[in-house]
Design a protein around this motif. Structure first.
Motif: not given
Length: 205
Positions: A34-39, A61-65, A72-75
């Motif tokens: 199960v993948g829950q991805l929100d970058t 993975v939850r990311a706010r950048g 670049h910074h987010t990845v």
């Protein structure tokens, strides 16, 4: 790792917050895919989903950048946080297979990933993309993610593109092969009886 009854849950949660990004990663190595991805970066989410689905790991993975600058910074920071979560989830590495490899094709593309969960981080990257962009995504950022993940996870990793002419296919092959290699290396070896797969007797230092 958490112990629920007699079942050891190899899972971890990691948070990373800087002036550039805010990231939360939850990783269960013994999941169901199960993948829950929100970058905030659609193609990157698609690649991370390959790790969950083909590695049979539950990954959130939850990311706010600062995507107004670029991705670049987010990845890179997602790679750091995922590596740290993986390292915590795998624990002292006792009883695991330790090594894993996978060849994955996608149409004309073929990638090979070989890993050693050795606590001796290293990345060999021999992947060339024919285009600089995959949609709006900078293809060069994939090396940044693989490097950040490998170094922070304590994994020695060799990623080789054997052939390919479509950048989307190339990237997807690499992530799918990583997923399959990690799945093999993380698997518990019943013949070891919980012993650490090292002549040193430890992989945690």
């Amino acid at each position: 790792m958490r112990n629920r009854g007699s079942i050891m849950q190899r899972s971890a949660e990691k948070q990373r917050k800087t002036a550039e990004t805010e990231i939360t990663v939850m990783w269960n190595l013994d999941g169901s895919g199960v993948g829950q991805l929100d970058t905030g970066v659609g193609f990157f989410d698609h690649m991370l989903d390959q790790i969950a689905r083909h590695g049979l790991m539950d990954l959130s993975v939850r990311a706010r950048g600062d995507l107004h600058i670029d991705a670049h910074h987010t990845v890179e920071d997602v790679g750091i946080a995922m590596g740290q979560a993986f390292r915590q989830a795998i624990g002292d590495r006792a009883g695991i297979q330790r090594y894993g490899h996978a060849y994955v094709p996608l149409d004309e593309a073929l990638a090979r990933v070989v890993v050693d969960i050795s606590n001796r981080p290293f990345l060999h990257w021999e992947v060339n993309f024919p285009s600089q962009k995959i949609g709006d995504f900078d293809a060069e950022l994939f090396r940044e993610w693989f490097y950040a993940f490998a170094i922070n996870a304590g994994v020695s990793m060799h990623v080789d593109l054997l052939r390919g002419s479509n950048s989307h296919h190339i990237a997807e092959c690499c992530f799918k092969a990583l997923a399959r290699a990690l799945r093999a290396a993380c698997a518990i070896d019943p013949q070891r009886g919980g012993a650490t797969p090292s002549t040193k007797g430890t992989l945690s230092a």
